[in-house]
Enzyme design. Structure first.
Site, short mmCIF file in Angstrom:
data_model
loop_
_atom_site.label_atom_id
_atom_site.label_comp_id
_atom_site.label_asym_id
_atom_site.label_seq_id
_atom_site.Cartn_x
_atom_site.Cartn_y
_atom_site.Cartn_z
CG ASP A 142 -2.20 0.84 0.97
OD1 ASP A 142 -2.17 1.72 0.09
OD2 ASP A 142 -3.20 0.68 1.68
C1 BGC Z 1 -5.34 3.07 0.36
C2 BGC Z 1 -5.66 2.09 -0.73
C3 BGC Z 1 -5.51 2.74 -2.08
C4 BGC Z 1 -4.10 3.29 -2.19
C5 BGC Z 1 -3.83 3.97 -3.50
C6 BGC Z 1 -4.01 3.76 0.12
O1 BGC Z 1 -3.75 4.76 1.02
O2 BGC Z 1 -5.29 2.41 1.59
O3 BGC Z 1 -6.96 1.60 -0.56
O4 BGC Z 1 -5.76 1.82 -3.09
O5 BGC Z 1 -3.91 4.26 -1.17
O6 BGC Z 1 -4.43 5.20 -3.57
#
Ligand code: BGC
Length: 757
Positions: free
Chosen positions: A312
């Site tokens: 993430d």
């Molecule tokens: C979130 C994800 C998301 C990713 C990309 C993260 O902070 O937890 O759900 O897909 O960012 O934007």
């Protein structure tokens, strides 16, 4: 500084890119990779820099021209120096997300086709573009904004989950993007968690089935025009954050992990999900990004996941910056990569790439480990047609993008998802002739209707209000004759300037309350109480003796214990998207009968959340009875305008063996003069087991049509093996012999399992 401009006109871009195109076509020919051998030959010929680049994902703004304050310049244009750094120096293999807010379809097609061509030319392999398409292609202006996942779950209709994913895939692909960071498969066990509305709710089985349907919808192998790579997230148990705050620690044991949180991911893997994103959180003290037991032992070895495992946002750096489980970036990268991560969402610098490169160069990380990740990434690129030129961003016709057909489908989903939780004195459906006063902050607000991930990350920007879709108030004024509107001020402001004549003249007051859009960290809240001013508004209207219909557009449950008795009807509208205004108006006016059922237990008190699948000892109340499960509304609550009666359950056999299939028939009757859909939910309870059983668990469901004054039989076949759960040995699933109970609505039956397994 040299700059490469992205024009916003298609033909101009075509001309700009014409010279490159000839070279690229032949390059694409060279890059055709058909077999495993070819893929490996390809990997073996890549430099270390190229391999590390494939494992690096950067954020789009890193490539764009910026203003002095760091924000992206609009209209967007590439910064040639930045582009050269990313593609020539770091050989980046993946780019993600957007430039602050949604971009037009044409701009997306330019961005993605330009990056595709540039990366083919300068890296030798096209980049894999990934995006948060959470409820449709939400970062492309004019796209269909669908109901969020929680509302889809409330429909208990898997085909609608597949339909939603198919629409999102089609419109994302129209934008030139082949990869969506969806669905969310986190079973949510804390109602404070901000991403509640983005999940399928509290039940494992429901999340598993819905997740499988969405993965099928996204990756539709038979329908290349609507096919993208899916990404199941956030692995794992992220919906059980102890504090309810986003990204905070999770404290669970092995059995809960395996029985509650893992199955939806298992389901996605069985559908061939192309990628999985890891949750930022730590579980029992170990950040999941550094948990090789979970990532390799469970996900890869046990579940057999062969796709791309992506971090993430910034979470490899976070191992030392936030979690402090290591002291340096070198250690963080080593740990994360050795734990099994393939691609790192960096996303705003090249620290990861530099570090990984050095580590491999200095033999501190194994080449073979890197090659395995590059292989998985190239396989994903191959699967979506990036390597053989069958996926060319900007190519193809997408006449259904943002059009009527997709709008109608999203309306059907909202119609089937909305849950009627109370209808005292059958005040609903409303007559189109009644004098209706509409008030409340959600009555005329497309941003509350769409929630976060709507044109921007937090979905709070005013330009969403320019979209040509009806709010609840607008939909009502088109359908009913005597609608008055008290504007969309907050409850507090409304109460201050209230016109009591307007209130007194109305026969029905429709109060629409919603939560301000938010997701992730910005949406953390200290309390899930309904704001005091919203309660005061309901109390005021009640004191004036009015019939009150409450529509709730909530991204997470808000405590309504004190106002629930003051209102006559309650419709849970979730976060329904752009078609939600019309769907809710049509339900309230009786054009269709509500058929959604709550996919979670709606808490009655702050801090007292209990899922329906709790343990018997949790059900013990203060009087030593067994009725402590007293949510405001139980899991599965939801009524329609006609009564559906359930007859006795009949079983093909009531003594079964471990390899048998439980065959259940239940007859249901529509007792009204209107057709209505019904979700038939089958719960099963193991009466006794060494690892304590839950009071009941959802084991099957079906959404069926019922016709006025007619009966029908609904059949279920449940393999006994699917009832197994983690036993004394946490690595094995078992089922002990003994009695099991089946619950369907107000009916029950039992069967005996003659032998264990
Ligand atoms: C979130 C994800 C998301 C990713 C990309 C993260 O902070 O937890 O759900 O897909 O960012 O934007």
């Amino acid at each position: 500084m040299a700059r490469v401009c992205i024009k916003t006109h298609r033909s101009l871009t075509r001309i700009l890119l014409f010279v490159g195109a000839t070279i690229l076509l032949s390059a694409a020919g060279d890059h055709q990779v058909r077999s495993e051998d070819e893929l490996w030959r390809r990997i073996n010929s890549m430099s270390l820099r190229e391999k590390v680049g494939q494992m690096t994902q950067i954020n789009l703004p890193l490539l764009l021209q910026r203003q002095e304050d760091g924000s992206v310049k609009h209209p967007v244009s590439f910064d040639a120096t930045a582009l050269s750094l990313a593609l020539d120096s770091f050989k980046v293999g993946s780019v993600m997300n957007t430039a602050d807010h949604a971009l037009s379809l044409e701009t997306w097609q330019y961005i993605t086709s330009f990056l595709h061509e540039q990366s083919e030319e300068r890296v030798g392999i096209p980049i894999l573009y990934g995006i948060d398409a959470i409820h449709g292609a939400n970062y492309t202006s004019g796209s269909t904004l669908l109901p969020h996942q929680l509302m889809i779950a409330a429909s208990f209709n898997d085909s609608l989950a597949a339909l939603a994913a198919g629409i999102s895939a089609y419109e994302t692909k129209a934008s030139g993007i082949p990869w969506v960071f969806s669905p969310i498969l986190d079973v949510v066990r804390n109602p404070y968690w901000v991403q509640f509305f983005e999940t399928f709710g509290e039940d494992t089985y429901l999340a598993k089935q819905m997740g499988k349907a969405m993965v099928r919808g996204y990756q539709a192998v038979n329908s290349p025009s609507a096919q993208v790579l899916a990404c199941a997230k956030h692995f794992v148990a992220v919906g059980d954050v102890r504090t309810g705050k986003d990204r905070t620690p999770i404290d669970i044991g092995e059995r809960k992990l395996r029985d509650v949180f893992l199955p939806p991911f298992e389901g996605a893997v069985s559908e061939g999900v192309a990628s999985i994103m890891i949750g930022t959180n730590e579980i029992d003290g170990i950040p999941t990004h550094a948990n090789s037991y979970l990532l390799k032992g469970v996900l890869r070895d046990e579940l057999g996941f062969e796709g791309v495992l992506i971090s993430d946002w910034g979470d490899v750096q976070n191992l030392y910056r936030l979690h402090r489980s290591v002291a340096s970036m070198e250690e963080a990268v080593k740990l994360a990569i050795n734990s099994g991560i393939d691609m790192v969402m960096v996303p705003n610098d090249f620290e990861f790439s530099k570090t990984l490169y050095e580590l491999v160069l200095n033999d501190e990380l194994d080449q073979a480990r890197i090659d395995a990740s590059v292989y998985r990434i190239l396989k994903a690129k191959q699967a979506i047609g990036l390597l053989d030129g069958s996926f060319l961003p900007g190519e193809g016709d997408f006449p259904r993008f943002g059009g009527e057909e997709h709008y109608k489908s999203s309306y059907e989903i909202a119609l089937e998802g909305a849950c009627l939780l109370k209808n005292e004195g059958e005040v609903l459906p409303l007559s189109a002739d009644s004098k209706i006063l509409i008030c409340g902050n959600a009555s005329d607000d497309l941003s509350i209707q769409n929630g976060a991930w709507s044109r921007t990350w937090q979905g709070r920007d005013t330009f969403i209000h320019k979209e040509p879709y009806a709010t609840i108030y607008q939909a009502f004024s088109e359908r009913a004759k005597n609608v008055s509107f008290a504007d969309r001020r907050s409850s507090a402001a409304w109460l201050e300037g209230v016109n009591t004549n307007m209130v007194d003249e109305a026969e029905v007051i429709l109060v629409c309350l919603g939560e301000r859009p938010a997701t992730e960290k910005p949406g953390d809240v200290p309390s899930i109480d309904l704001p005091a001013s919203d309660q005061a508004l309901i109390e005021f209207l009640h004191r004036r003796g009015k019939t009150i219909v409450l529509v709730m557009m909530q991204s997470r449950p808000r405590i309504v214990r004190t106002i629930e008795p003051l209102v006559d009807a309650i419709l849970m509208g979730f976060v329904p998207g752009n078609s939600g205004g019309e769907a809710i108006a049509d339900l309230l006016l009786g054009k269709a009968s509500p058929s959604g059922k709550l996919p979670f237990s709606y808490p009655r008190y702050e801090g007292l959340y209990m899922p329906y699948a709790h343990k018997h000892i949790e059900a013990m109340d203060t009087n030593y009875g067994m009725s402590a499960y007293q949510p405001q509304w139980a899991f599965g609550s939801g009524i329609g305008y006609v009564e559906i009666a359930y007859d006795e359950i009949s079983l093909a056999s009531d003594t079964l063996q471990p390899d048998d299939t439980l065959a259940i028939d239940v007859r249901i009757s529509n007792l009204g003069d209107q057709g209505q859909k019904e979700s038939v939910l089958v719960f099963i309870a193991d009466r006794v087991s060494k690892v304590t059983p839950e009071v009941k668990k959802l084991a099957a469901y079906k959404k069926v049509n019922t016709l006025p004054n007619r009966s029908r039989t609904v059949q279920f076949s449940i393999p006994i093996s699917e009832l197994k759960s983690t036993g004394l040995d946490p690595r094995s699933k078992t089922l002990e012999p003994g009695w099991f109970d089946i619950f369907i609505a107000n009916r029950s039956a039992s069967f005996y399992l003659a032998a264990g397994s």
